[in-house]
Motif scaffolding. Structure first.
Motif, PDB file in Angstrom:
ATOM      1  N   HIS A   1       0.823  -1.209   0.000  1.00  0.00           N
ATOM      2  CA  HIS A   1       0.000   0.000   0.000  1.00  0.00           C
ATOM      3  C   HIS A   1       0.860   1.263   0.000  1.00  0.00           C
ATOM      4  N   MET A   2       1.976   1.230   0.713  1.00  0.00           N
ATOM      5  CA  MET A   2       2.792   2.442   0.759  1.00  0.00           C
ATOM      6  C   MET A   2       3.563   2.660  -0.551  1.00  0.00           C
ATOM      7  N   ARG A   3       3.891   1.589  -1.258  1.00  0.00           N
ATOM      8  CA  ARG A   3       4.524   1.771  -2.576  1.00  0.00           C
ATOM      9  C   ARG A   3       3.543   2.457  -3.521  1.00  0.00           C
ATOM     10  N   ALA A   4       2.294   2.028  -3.470  1.00  0.00           N
ATOM     11  CA  ALA A   4       1.282   2.688  -4.303  1.00  0.00           C
ATOM     12  C   ALA A   4       1.118   4.139  -3.858  1.00  0.00           C
ATOM     13  N   ALA A   5       1.104   4.339  -2.539  1.00  0.00           N
ATOM     14  CA  ALA A   5       0.943   5.706  -2.019  1.00  0.00           C
ATOM     15  C   ALA A   5       2.083   6.597  -2.507  1.00  0.00           C
ATOM     16  N   ALA A   6       3.300   6.046  -2.515  1.00  0.00           N
ATOM     17  CA  ALA A   6       4.454   6.850  -2.930  1.00  0.00           C
ATOM     18  C   ALA A   6       4.272   7.350  -4.363  1.00  0.00           C
ATOM     19  N   GLU A   7       3.590   6.549  -5.201  1.00  0.00           N
ATOM     20  CA  GLU A   7       3.387   6.974  -6.590  1.00  0.00           C
ATOM     21  C   GLU A   7       2.209   7.927  -6.749  1.00  0.00           C
ATOM     22  N   LEU A   8       1.249   7.835  -5.812  1.00  0.00           N
ATOM     23  CA  LEU A   8      -0.020   8.519  -6.061  1.00  0.00           C
ATOM     24  C   LEU A   8      -0.306   9.671  -5.113  1.00  0.00           C
ATOM     25  N   ALA A   9       0.281   9.624  -3.938  1.00  0.00           N
ATOM     26  CA  ALA A   9      -0.093  10.607  -2.928  1.00  0.00           C
ATOM     27  C   ALA A   9       1.082  11.545  -2.649  1.00  0.00           C
ATOM     28  N   SER A  10       0.740  12.720  -2.194  1.00  0.00           N
ATOM     29  CA  SER A  10       1.774  13.717  -1.896  1.00  0.00           C
ATOM     30  C   SER A  10       2.597  13.235  -0.704  1.00  0.00           C
ATOM     31  N   PRO A  11       3.827  13.754  -0.554  1.00  0.00           N
ATOM     32  CA  PRO A  11       4.640  13.364   0.598  1.00  0.00           C
ATOM     33  C   PRO A  11       3.915  13.629   1.922  1.00  0.00           C
ATOM     34  N   ALA A  12       3.187  14.700   2.005  1.00  0.00           N
ATOM     35  CA  ALA A  12       2.478  15.001   3.255  1.00  0.00           C
ATOM     36  C   ALA A  12       1.412  13.931   3.527  1.00  0.00           C
ATOM     37  N   GLU A  13       0.685  13.544   2.499  1.00  0.00           N
ATOM     38  CA  GLU A  13      -0.328  12.489   2.653  1.00  0.00           C
ATOM     39  C   GLU A  13       0.339  11.185   3.094  1.00  0.00           C
ATOM     40  N   CYS A  14       1.460  10.861   2.452  1.00  0.00           N
ATOM     41  CA  CYS A  14       2.157   9.614   2.803  1.00  0.00           C
ATOM     42  C   CYS A  14       2.599   9.643   4.255  1.00  0.00           C
ATOM     43  N   ALA A  15       3.026  10.795   4.702  1.00  0.00           N
ATOM     44  CA  ALA A  15       3.530  10.915   6.074  1.00  0.00           C
ATOM     45  C   ALA A  15       2.421  10.683   7.096  1.00  0.00           C
ATOM     46  N   THR A  16       1.185  11.021   6.760  1.00  0.00           N
ATOM     47  CA  THR A  16       0.076  10.738   7.691  1.00  0.00           C
ATOM     48  C   THR A  16      -0.404   9.301   7.530  1.00  0.00           C
ATOM     49  N   LEU A  17      -0.383   8.837   6.294  1.00  0.00           N
ATOM     50  CA  LEU A  17      -0.945   7.518   6.002  1.00  0.00           C
ATOM     51  C   LEU A  17      -0.118   6.404   6.649  1.00  0.00           C
ATOM     52  N   GLU A  18       1.187   6.507   6.506  1.00  0.00           N
ATOM     53  CA  GLU A  18       2.022   5.385   6.934  1.00  0.00           C
ATOM     54  C   GLU A  18       1.830   5.009   8.409  1.00  0.00           C
ATOM     55  N   PRO A  19       1.935   5.952   9.354  1.00  0.00           N
ATOM     56  CA  PRO A  19       1.737   5.542  10.753  1.00  0.00           C
ATOM     57  C   PRO A  19       0.332   5.003  11.018  1.00  0.00           C
TER      58      PRO A  19
END
Ligand code: ASP
Ligand code: MG
Length: 466
Positions: A78-96
């Protein structure tokens, strides 16, 4: 229009697929109010729901680390997909957030290993996790693409009974909660991204609607939100006139009726299951099946009105056994049919087709091949007295056989269809073993031997110019 649209596991199975989803949502949102329902990510090498269920089962067998072992793979996917699709700020909230959800499951899995028992209730917690993760990922991807979106867990929307693993919705409660939670989002122009598959009891205990249940979630929400249309985005252009692996020239049907769809599902076509879309059929909400990977194709529209043409599609059920009970003494004995069906039901066999000629000398019924032995044994027991009196003389089994069905509501009252069907089979020299047509005239079914099944489908497809 208000449209509730569902994206299945393959439609959200990779970063590229989710990018398509975002484009579709962006486009639809220009003209419509959109509610999105998502399945768990079904990546080619990692099927999320299966993986979670297997881990929970392994825990029950004593492997307390099973979930902890798959958690990094699920997080990675899921985080690999997020890295391609979501902004760094979104990824930073999503991952934890995802990490915390997976950690909780790993803890739960250790407790299950200690207890050595996996209740259906605990399994529902595991199996629904994929949808909860994915709704967050997709909402983040949409926001990063400039679409206001919010992930919503259906545990707060779809209220169900407590049949864990196969829960049914409580309509009034669901309507109330779904409207209260989602209508304000729609009014604000925000796209709700709702988890498919899951719900919760009145007391708030998480449940699931059964495997493949995201379609059901979507239909339930379409109903309670009074949607104008409900769209199912899949990986096919729509419902086909036949299985393309058997009939290469099969084409997409632009229109179908609800009852044609139900007939096709019954006969094994890979369309929506009639039970899952019942809430829409009852309200007569139009359904569209569309292709995530070919979004300019209009797909198949399913409504109450029939479109053009009498016969619409041809489909087949393979691996069936045709069981015939016959004998001279069956003539005029009341209750024989009831006893035959009763015996087959006791054997746990599902009757797919029935045919009895008016001479009453024999009754034949088709059951799935794995169920035929039990059915025959039970029939012999039930009819033992008739056998010794020679009223019943044989129970014959033909297997493997195939049921081939021609489906279309416009066949009702259109003369000549059966003639054309049998003529075509005769010309192709395909032997018909049994025939059935219900009085709704929605379908004509033929039983042929397994060796003739595919050819029969092709011949029918050709002769009806489907
Ligand atoms: N993810 C669930 C399943 O695999 C529900 C769905 O995909 O419809 O069964
Ligand atoms: Mg699925």
């Amino acid at each position: 229009m208000r449209i509730v649209m569902k994206f299945g596991g393959t439609s959200v199975g990779s970063a590229d697929a989710i990018r398509q989803v975002a484009e579709i949502v962006a486009e639809s949102r220009r003209e419509h109010e959109v509610v999105v329902v998502v399945s768990a990510m079904n990546a080619p090498d990692l099927r999320t729901t299966d993986t979670l269920i297997n881990a929970a089962r392994a825990a029950a067998e004593g492997d307390g680390d099973a979930t902890a072992q798959v958690a990094p793979r699920l997080l990675g996917l899921h985080m690999r997909a997020a890295a391609e699709l979501a902004s760094p700020a979104e990824c930073a909230t999503l991952e934890p957030e995802l990490r915390a959800m997976l950690d909780y499951m790993s803890d739960l899995s250790r407790s299950i290993a200690v207890l050595g028992e996996l209740t259906p209730r605990a399994l529902d917690l595991f199996s629904g996790l994929g949808e909860r993760i994915n709704a967050r990922l997709i909402a983040a991807a949409l926001r990063s693409a400039g679409i206001p979106a919010e992930a919503v867990d259906a545990t707060g929307l779809i209220v169900t009974d407590d049949r864990y693993g196969a829960a049914s919705p409580l309509r009034n409660e669901t309507r109330e909660r779904a409207q209260t939670r989602l209508l304000p989002l729609l009014a604000a122009g925000t796209v709700p991204v709702v988890t498919g598959f899951i719900g919760a009891t009145v007391a708030g205990v998480p449940t699931t609607l059964g495997r493949g249940g995201s379609d059901y979630s979507c239909a339930i929400l379409g109903d309670v939100l009074d949607a104008d249309e409900v769209w199912f985005w899949k990986e096919v252009d729509g419902v086909l006139t036949a299985n393309p692996r058997v009939v290469p020239e099969a084409r997409t049907l632009p229109r179908l009726t609800y009852s044609e769809m139900a007939e096709l599902a019954y006969y094994g076509a890979n369309v929506l299951h009639p039970k899952t879309v019942l809430p829409l059929v009852q309200r007569q909400i139009p359904i569209r099946i569309r292709n995530t990977f070919n979004p300019t194709h209009p797909g198949t529209l399913i409504t109450r009105e029939r479109g053009e043409g009498a016969a619409k599609a041809v489909t087949a059920i393979k691996d069936v056994s045709l069981v015939t009970v016959g004998g001279p003494g069956m003539l005029g004995i009341a209750g024989v049919a009831a006893r035959i069906f009763g015996a087959v039901a006791r054997a746990g066999a599902n009757i797919l087709l029935i045919s009895q000629a008016s001479s009453e000398q024999s009754v034949c019924l088709a059951v799935p091949q794995p169920e035929s032995r039990a059915a025959v044994a039970e029939l012999r027991r039930e009819l033992a007295a008739e056998f010794s009196a020679h009223d019943v003389e044989h129970i014959e089994v033909i297997e493997p056989a195939v049921i081939v069905a021609l489906v279309g509501s416009g066949m009702r009252g259109t003369p000549g269809i059966a003639g054309r069907l049998f003529g075509a089979m005769g010309e192709a020299r395909i032997n018909i073993i049994a025939i059935a047509q219900g009085s709704t005239e929605n379908n004509i079914s033929l039983v042929v031997s397994a060796a003739d099944g595919d050819e029969a489908v092709r011949v029918i497809h050709r002769s009806f110019h489907l």
